[in-house]
Scaffold this motif. Sequence first.
Motif, PDB file in Angstrom:
ATOM      1  N   SER A   1       0.694  -1.188  -0.005  1.00 21.75           N
ATOM      2  CA  SER A   1       0.098  -0.228  -0.114  1.00 21.75           C
ATOM      3  C   SER A   1       0.840   1.316   0.066  1.00 21.75           C
ATOM      4  CB  SER A   1      -0.803  -0.069   1.288  1.00 21.75           C
ATOM      5  OG  SER A   1      -0.254   0.328   2.396  1.00 21.75           O
ATOM      6  N   GLN A   2       2.304   1.231   0.477  1.00 22.23           N
ATOM      7  CA  GLN A   2       2.996   2.289   0.216  1.00 22.23           C
ATOM      8  C   GLN A   2       4.178   2.369  -0.738  1.00 22.23           C
ATOM      9  OE1 GLN A   2       4.846   1.553   4.272  1.00 22.23           O
ATOM     10  NE2 GLN A   2       2.953   2.593   5.459  1.00 22.23           N
ATOM     11  N   ARG A   3       4.130   1.153  -1.427  1.00 18.84           N
ATOM     12  CA  ARG A   3       5.100   1.154  -2.625  1.00 18.84           C
ATOM     13  C   ARG A   3       4.628   2.055  -3.650  1.00 18.84           C
ATOM     14  NH1 ARG A   3       6.006  -2.672  -7.105  1.00 18.84           N
ATOM     15  NH2 ARG A   3       4.148  -3.436  -6.520  1.00 18.84           N
ATOM     16  N   ALA A   4       5.783   2.815  -4.044  1.00 18.00           N
ATOM     17  CA  ALA A   4       5.493   3.803  -5.301  1.00 18.00           C
ATOM     18  C   ALA A   4       5.681   2.928  -6.504  1.00 18.00           C
ATOM     19  CB  ALA A   4       6.721   4.842  -5.092  1.00 18.00           C
ATOM     20  N   LEU A   5       4.644   3.177  -7.430  1.00 13.59           N
ATOM     21  CA  LEU A   5       4.577   2.398  -8.561  1.00 13.59           C
ATOM     22  C   LEU A   5       4.910   3.376  -9.812  1.00 13.59           C
ATOM     23  CD1 LEU A   5       1.191   0.383  -8.403  1.00 13.59           C
ATOM     24  CD2 LEU A   5       3.544  -0.467  -7.902  1.00 13.59           C
ATOM     25  N   VAL A   6       6.194   3.427 -10.135  1.00 11.35           N
ATOM     26  CA  VAL A   6       6.806   4.260 -10.803  1.00 11.35           C
ATOM     27  C   VAL A   6       6.321   4.619 -12.460  1.00 11.35           C
ATOM     28  CG1 VAL A   6       8.900   5.308 -11.815  1.00 11.35           C
ATOM     29  CG2 VAL A   6       8.936   4.362  -9.414  1.00 11.35           C
ATOM     30  N   LEU A   7       6.121   3.273 -12.934  1.00 12.99           N
ATOM     31  CA  LEU A   7       5.836   3.153 -14.310  1.00 12.99           C
ATOM     32  C   LEU A   7       4.232   2.998 -14.647  1.00 12.99           C
ATOM     33  CD1 LEU A   7       8.342   0.788 -15.611  1.00 12.99           C
ATOM     34  CD2 LEU A   7       8.476   3.054 -15.776  1.00 12.99           C
ATOM     35  N   ALA A   8       3.590   2.892 -13.377  1.00 14.83           N
ATOM     36  CA  ALA A   8       1.924   3.048 -13.216  1.00 14.83           C
ATOM     37  C   ALA A   8       1.458   4.128 -13.657  1.00 14.83           C
ATOM     38  CB  ALA A   8       1.471   2.034 -12.256  1.00 14.83           C
ATOM     39  N   SER A   9       0.077   4.089 -14.158  1.00 17.16           N
ATOM     40  CA  SER A   9      -0.699   5.305 -14.231  1.00 17.16           C
ATOM     41  C   SER A   9      -1.243   5.711 -12.745  1.00 17.16           C
ATOM     42  CB  SER A   9      -1.907   5.198 -15.285  1.00 17.16           C
ATOM     43  OG  SER A   9      -2.809   4.227 -14.389  1.00 17.16           O
ATOM     44  N   PRO A  10      -1.417   7.030 -12.577  1.00 16.68           N
ATOM     45  CA  PRO A  10      -1.790   7.516 -11.194  1.00 16.68           C
ATOM     46  C   PRO A  10      -3.321   6.936 -10.476  1.00 16.68           C
ATOM     47  CG  PRO A  10      -1.189   9.536 -12.627  1.00 16.68           C
ATOM     48  CD  PRO A  10      -1.458   8.267 -13.694  1.00 16.68           C
ATOM     49  N   GLU A  11      -4.044   6.543 -11.823  1.00 13.34           N
ATOM     50  CA  GLU A  11      -5.074   5.884 -11.478  1.00 13.34           C
ATOM     51  C   GLU A  11      -4.942   4.610 -11.081  1.00 13.34           C
ATOM     52  OE1 GLU A  11      -4.722   7.341 -13.954  1.00 13.34           O
ATOM     53  OE2 GLU A  11      -6.005   8.984 -14.094  1.00 13.34           O
ATOM     54  N   TYR A  12      -4.128   3.873 -11.628  1.00 10.58           N
ATOM     55  CA  TYR A  12      -3.846   2.359 -11.037  1.00 10.58           C
ATOM     56  C   TYR A  12      -3.079   2.556  -9.916  1.00 10.58           C
ATOM     57  CZ  TYR A  12      -1.753  -2.231 -11.254  1.00 10.58           C
ATOM     58  OH  TYR A  12      -1.331  -3.588 -10.814  1.00 10.58           O
TER      59      TYR A  12
END
Length: 219
Positions: free
Chosen positions: A130-141
Amino acid sequence: MLTTRLYLAAAASLLVACTPTAYLALKPNQGSGTWKDGHERSVVRQDSLQVSLGFVRYEGNALVFDLDIQNQSERAVLVAPEQFSYTPVATTLHQGQEYMPYFPGAVKAINPEQKLDGLVAAVVYNVRESQRALVLASPEYGQLHRLEHSSAALQAQTQKQDVEARLLRKNTLLPGQGIRGYVYFPRTDEADILRLSLPLRAQPLALSYSQLRSRQPAY
């Protein structure tokens, strides 16, 4: 192609509708006539030990029992739930079965410490996700990912607290002491009888339950 898909979908729904659903229930073979929370309890006495056992519910892949042990003897007794077991027995060929099911041996209770460790791991994993930053994902995802794992972490934490409060863990009962808690076993839905063995003394206490099937739930 569309017609074929519609036909297959209709056939599948018809098959599901026609497939009978078997609801399972456990009934003690040594019922005491005493009921608690909707379930009849078994009561056995051996070597100044009094054991009261009640089936609580089917839960996911587990059977949950409520066990109460009172040590009325003059010597200590070790209560080690991970040593409890049951032997599944098939006595009837049920609808849809061609052969009687084969069971390789006794089914051990779920180790309470391992169960707690698994719930702790689930909390830690979902909090981290829940705290992991998804750098390559869209903001919505990314937002959806955080919400899903935050919800899962909260659910796992609630389950952990509930299990911790009720779980029967390894303890030594001194004379005059008692203990009560939940014991979890893996399910064996194909069995008709579960023969429980509780090694509290040199001669294990034996209890048995019949696993009943019906078209309607037993509650």
